[in-house]
Enzyme design. Structure first.
Site, PDB file in Angstrom:
ATOM      1  N   ILE A  28      -6.272   2.673  -8.671  1.00 49.87           N
ATOM      2  CA  ILE A  28      -6.924   1.369  -8.766  1.00 49.87           C
ATOM      3  C   ILE A  28      -6.363   0.526  -7.628  1.00 49.87           C
ATOM      4  CG2 ILE A  28      -7.273  -0.679 -10.194  1.00 49.87           C
ATOM      5  CD1 ILE A  28      -6.779   0.995 -12.648  1.00 49.87           C
ATOM      6  N   ASP A  29      -7.223  -0.234  -6.968  1.00 51.57           N
ATOM      7  CA  ASP A  29      -6.762  -1.077  -5.860  1.00 51.57           C
ATOM      8  C   ASP A  29      -5.634  -2.009  -6.301  1.00 51.57           C
ATOM      9  OD1 ASP A  29      -8.617   0.026  -4.170  1.00 51.57           O
ATOM     10  OD2 ASP A  29     -10.046  -1.622  -4.338  1.00 51.57           O
ATOM     11  N   LYS A  30      -4.824  -2.403  -5.355  1.00 51.96           N
ATOM     12  CA  LYS A  30      -3.692  -3.293  -5.617  1.00 51.96           C
ATOM     13  C   LYS A  30      -4.101  -4.520  -6.425  1.00 51.96           C
ATOM     14  CE  LYS A  30      -0.459  -6.359  -3.170  1.00 51.96           C
ATOM     15  NZ  LYS A  30       0.003  -6.850  -1.850  1.00 51.96           N
TER      16      LYS A  30
END
Length: 349
Positions: A158-160
């Site tokens: 999952i993106d930051k």
């Protein structure tokens, strides 16, 4: 060319390293008979003689298709040596005592409710403070060797600045089983992944499918772009309208969308929603053209959105089949407070 060479002296050409960390060095007549390390040093002044000797011994210098590993090898005029620099070896991630919000854990897997701001695995600019560092501390040596040094046990990411449910394998058996489910994307199995997204405006209709190939943007390799059907990687996002915000008799100001992935590409939801004209609220990369839209709202909602400096995207649901016992497991994550605050404000518009 060295313009400071004495009159009558022959200067040696200097060779630059290409973007792929390689160089081709052609031996001049004046260099014929020299040692290989000396000849390379003359044309590659950016490297020390010792560094070049190490590269030669490591097999990084070829003459045609043959490795030349002797630094004292005598070169001939016209020889073309290719030098390839090895990729730098990054440090192995170390355990770090970083708090984790654990949704579920057993001997085979662990499910995390990832907060905004936590990077999943080490990479450029993020060598410490990642989820991997935290997991190595929490799980100990059980993660070592699973999925590679940089991504032990990680089967999806999952993106930051995206929050929500993320699952990690604790052993090779579980890693293989989960990886197969994510590769299938629920086409033939029970895997489900649902995201909540707050977007500007509202798509036409109650649900739809975005089928658009994605690839690295040519102008900015950090960004993803929609490309022609015969280029990039196939990407499909299914969306469904959950809530619409704004006066009923006017176009929607914003909407809550549920997105389900049939493929798992980098930034897929963000790029796909921007592609159909409804970028995510707060998306600094793909929604830059909408950054003043918050001015349409009254306070305090206007300030809430103006100060929301990340994409409004949350991984709210994950359903998997446990690789060990076949049990169908459902994990959910509530919306984080900042996302919830904007949602509540929009409901009052």
């Amino acid at each position: 060319m060295n313009n400071n060479s004495p009159q009558g002296a022959v200067s040696t050409p200097q060779v630059d390293i290409e973007n792929d960390n390689s160089a081709a060095v052609t031996i001049t007549a004046e260099q014929a008979g020299q040692r290989l390390d000396a000849a390379l040093a003359a044309q590659l002044p950016q490297f020390s003689r010792n560094r070049l000797q190490s590269l030669i011994k490591a097999g990084s210098v070829l003459l045609g298709e043959s490795k030349i590993v002797a630094v004292k090898y005598r070169v001939n005029e016209g020889d073309v040596f290719s030098l390839t620099l090895p990729e730098p070896e990054e440090a192995e991630p170390q355990p770090e005592d970083i708090p984790l919000s654990i949704v579920y854990e057993d001997d085979d897997l662990i499910v995390i409710d990832k907060p905004v701001g936590l990077v999943v695995h080490p990479g450029a600019g993020n060598h410490t403070g990642t989820l991997v560092n935290a997991l190595l501390h929490h799980c100990g040596d059980s993660l070592s060797g699973i999925g590679g040094v940089k991504r032990p046990g990680i089967v999806h990411r999952i993106d930051k600045d995206t929050s929500g449910v993320l699952i990690v394998a604790k052993n090779d058996f579980t890693h293989k089983g989960l990886a197969e489910q994510f590769a299938d994307h629920g086409r033939n199995g029970p895997l489900e992944r649902a995201y909540q997204a707050l977007v500007w405006g509202a798509p036409i209709g109650l649900k739809g499918t975005i089928d658009a190939n994605l690839a690295r943007a040519t102008a900015n390799r950090q960004k993803i772009a929609v490309v022609k059907a015969d280029q990039g990687r196939h990407a499909i996002t299914h969306w469904q309208l959950q809530e619409r915000f704004g006066p009923e008799d006017k176009p929607a100001l914003a909407s809550l969308i549920e997105c389900r992935l049939e493929t798992g590409r980098t930034h897929q939801i963000r790029v796909h929603m921007a592609h159909i004209g409804h970028p995510l609220i707060g998306d600094q990369e793909y929604g830059a053209g909408f950054k003043t839209k918050h001015n349409k709202f009254e306070e305090p909602l206007c300030s809430l959105i103006a100060n929301f400096k990340r994409q409004a995207l949350h991984a709210g649901l994950l359903v998997i089949e446990h690789p060990r016992n076949g049990q169908i497991m459902r994990f959910e994550s509530p919306l984080p407070d900042d996302f919830q605050g904007i949602l509540q404000g929009l409901r009052q518009v």
